[in-house]
Scaffold this active site. Sequence first.
Site, PDB file in Angstrom:
ATOM      1  N   ARG A 118       0.857  -1.193   0.000  1.00 35.09           N
ATOM      2  CA  ARG A 118       0.000   0.000   0.000  1.00 35.09           C
ATOM      3  C   ARG A 118       0.888   1.236   0.000  1.00 35.09           C
ATOM      4  O   ARG A 118       0.793   2.108   0.871  1.00 35.09           O
ATOM      5  CB  ARG A 118      -0.955  -0.025   1.199  1.00 35.09           C
ATOM      6  CG  ARG A 118      -0.217  -0.258   2.476  1.00 35.09           C
ATOM      7  CD  ARG A 118      -1.000  -0.756   3.648  1.00 35.09           C
ATOM      8  NE  ARG A 118      -2.410  -0.450   3.748  1.00 35.09           N
ATOM      9  CZ  ARG A 118      -3.057  -0.472   4.912  1.00 35.09           C
ATOM     10  NH1 ARG A 118      -2.395  -0.740   6.022  1.00 35.09           N
ATOM     11  NH2 ARG A 118      -4.337  -0.241   4.984  1.00 35.09           N
ATOM     12  N   VAL A 119       1.751   1.314  -1.016  1.00 40.29           N
ATOM     13  CA  VAL A 119       2.721   2.405  -1.088  1.00 40.29           C
ATOM     14  C   VAL A 119       2.409   3.317  -2.262  1.00 40.29           C
ATOM     15  O   VAL A 119       1.728   2.937  -3.218  1.00 40.29           O
ATOM     16  CB  VAL A 119       4.162   1.878  -1.210  1.00 40.29           C
ATOM     17  CG1 VAL A 119       4.571   1.159   0.055  1.00 40.29           C
ATOM     18  CG2 VAL A 119       4.302   0.961  -2.421  1.00 40.29           C
TER      19      VAL A 119
ATOM     20  N   LYS B 288      -7.220  -4.299   0.857  1.00 40.13           N
ATOM     21  CA  LYS B 288      -6.550  -3.554  -0.216  1.00 40.13           C
ATOM     22  C   LYS B 288      -7.541  -3.168  -1.310  1.00 40.13           C
ATOM     23  O   LYS B 288      -7.513  -2.045  -1.823  1.00 40.13           O
ATOM     24  CB  LYS B 288      -5.419  -4.409  -0.809  1.00 40.13           C
ATOM     25  CG  LYS B 288      -4.698  -3.766  -2.001  1.00 40.13           C
ATOM     26  CD  LYS B 288      -3.993  -2.476  -1.607  1.00 40.13           C
ATOM     27  CE  LYS B 288      -3.309  -1.809  -2.804  1.00 40.13           C
ATOM     28  NZ  LYS B 288      -2.193  -2.595  -3.331  1.00 40.13           N
TER      29      LYS B 288
ATOM     30  N   ASN C 263      -8.592   0.883  -2.422  1.00 44.25           N
ATOM     31  CA  ASN C 263      -8.514   1.440  -3.772  1.00 44.25           C
ATOM     32  C   ASN C 263      -9.895   1.707  -4.369  1.00 44.25           C
ATOM     33  O   ASN C 263     -10.054   2.637  -5.168  1.00 44.25           O
ATOM     34  CB  ASN C 263      -7.700   0.510  -4.668  1.00 44.25           C
ATOM     35  CG  ASN C 263      -6.215   0.651  -4.404  1.00 44.25           C
ATOM     36  OD1 ASN C 263      -5.742   1.716  -4.028  1.00 44.25           O
ATOM     37  ND2 ASN C 263      -5.467  -0.422  -4.577  1.00 44.25           N
TER      38      ASN C 263
ATOM     39  N   GLY D 256      -5.581   5.639 -13.708  1.00 43.81           N
ATOM     40  CA  GLY D 256      -4.635   4.652 -14.216  1.00 43.81           C
ATOM     41  C   GLY D 256      -3.882   3.949 -13.111  1.00 43.81           C
ATOM     42  O   GLY D 256      -4.221   4.038 -11.928  1.00 43.81           O
TER      43      GLY D 256
ATOM     44  N   CYS E 294      -3.345  -0.385  -9.695  1.00 41.46           N
ATOM     45  CA  CYS E 294      -4.169  -0.616  -8.504  1.00 41.46           C
ATOM     46  C   CYS E 294      -5.578  -0.070  -8.644  1.00 41.46           C
ATOM     47  O   CYS E 294      -6.539  -0.815  -8.752  1.00 41.46           O
ATOM     48  CB  CYS E 294      -3.479  -0.013  -7.278  1.00 41.46           C
ATOM     49  SG  CYS E 294      -1.973  -0.877  -6.783  1.00 41.46           S
TER      50      CYS E 294
ATOM     51  N   PHE F 175       0.676   7.363 -15.523  1.00 39.51           N
ATOM     52  CA  PHE F 175      -0.656   7.347 -14.929  1.00 39.51           C
ATOM     53  C   PHE F 175      -0.811   8.350 -13.794  1.00 39.51           C
ATOM     54  O   PHE F 175      -1.933   8.636 -13.359  1.00 39.51           O
ATOM     55  CB  PHE F 175      -1.041   5.931 -14.480  1.00 39.51           C
ATOM     56  CG  PHE F 175      -0.507   5.509 -13.138  1.00 39.51           C
ATOM     57  CD1 PHE F 175      -1.155   5.858 -11.971  1.00 39.51           C
ATOM     58  CD2 PHE F 175       0.639   4.724 -13.043  1.00 39.51           C
ATOM     59  CE1 PHE F 175      -0.681   5.451 -10.729  1.00 39.51           C
ATOM     60  CE2 PHE F 175       1.116   4.310 -11.822  1.00 39.51           C
ATOM     61  CZ  PHE F 175       0.463   4.683 -10.650  1.00 39.51           C
ATOM     62  N   LYS F 176       0.303   8.918 -13.314  1.00 39.11           N
ATOM     63  CA  LYS F 176       0.244   9.958 -12.294  1.00 39.11           C
ATOM     64  C   LYS F 176       1.501  10.815 -12.393  1.00 39.11           C
ATOM     65  O   LYS F 176       2.452  10.449 -13.094  1.00 39.11           O
ATOM     66  CB  LYS F 176       0.094   9.349 -10.898  1.00 39.11           C
ATOM     67  CG  LYS F 176       1.265   8.519 -10.439  1.00 39.11           C
ATOM     68  CD  LYS F 176       1.024   7.989  -9.030  1.00 39.11           C
ATOM     69  CE  LYS F 176       0.940   9.146  -8.057  1.00 39.11           C
ATOM     70  NZ  LYS F 176       0.711   8.672  -6.670  1.00 39.11           N
TER      71      LYS F 176
END
Length: 426
Positions: free
Chosen positions: A160-161, A212, A216, A263, A266, A331-332
């Site tokens: 979860r990073v 998880k 998301n 995007g 996840c 995507f980011k």
Amino acid sequence: MNFEKISVIGLGYIGLPTAAVFASRKKRVIGVDINQAAVETISRGDIHIVEPALDSVVRAAVSEGYLTATTQPQPADAFLIAVPTPFKNNHEPDLSYIESASKAIAPVLKKGDLVILESTSPVGATEQMAMWLAEARPDLTFPQTHGESSDIRIAHCPERVLPGQVLRELVSNDRVIGGMTKKCSEAAVQLYKIFVEGECITTDASTAEMCKLTENSFRDVNIAFANELSIICDRLGINVWELIRLANRHPRVNILQPGPGVGGHCIAVDPWFIVSTTPSEARLIRTAREVNDNKPHWVLEKITLAVAEYLQRNPTRTMTDVTIACLGLSFKPDIDDLRESPAIEICEALARKHPGKLIAVEPNVTELPSILRERFTLLDLPLALEQADVVVLLVDHKQFKSTPSSFVAGKQLVDTRGVWTHSRQN
């Protein structure tokens, strides 16, 4: 348990940093990947992905002999599986990578080993992995049949990073650990405490898997609200960036920023795992996915209108004469990860439909993905802005945010991130 040798299966955006952090704690780490080029790169002490500070950690770990990379699994005390979990065309989870990894490590398992599935997975994947391992090694016992007395311990611990901050968050973030039995959870906690400074919270495997997916899906639903709001505001002639800024002054409102879609491996994927398992119940989660999946199509419509407006202003020119520059492919912001990127989807569509010149600006990559190379030219920002008639801002990289709006003056602009069309400051 004494974890003197740890194996990480899958040396991508999660596996390699995890292997490097274990190695930095003076543990022997065997990194395994089917990508021969990646293995060779890591063996030289270099890295094949972009992540701040990772190169120096890997270089030190390799040079000191704590990290080795190979294409074939070797015996170890703990195995962490961090391979991709994409979905198929019908949004059904594809567990083939997990199955392959399980069958690859099965021959080298021994009594007392710990196997952890880190790959984000649909509920039940950890038990399925345990079944694959049991089929391959009938001489060993597993938790699904022998409970606490099993030879092999199995758990799920999802990563979860945040890309760009992986090394820091691997250490500082809390970890949710779901063992198939209590002893499985305890063994996994002992392993992660080698480097995790956050709290290790134990639960069962199914809850850890769902945790998880829930995290998301929560983010996806909130992004969908912002993206839908941007479409509504466009129809009503309202500046969505100003609207969100004003609405967020309410003490209990925190609307996210809209964009061209969602995007990454996840948020764009995980909600479908819930939908596929409970299709009748996951109505809101499905709708949010559909809203975000549709946003790139809306952006393409805005680009089409921008081209039409340019041609209306320049009646002597044709579509072939119009140059479109797309700013950002990842995507980011500020990473090189193109997985499930809505910017790539938009560029692919432009490559098919626009006859004129197409330019891509992506400061975090040195070459275009193969699907864009035939039609797009990769340029730096100043040259792209000089040549472009239509500018499409898809990712708010720091290089773009630091560029004054005067640089796009006179251009037809589609700003999906509000970099140059942000709210007025009162």
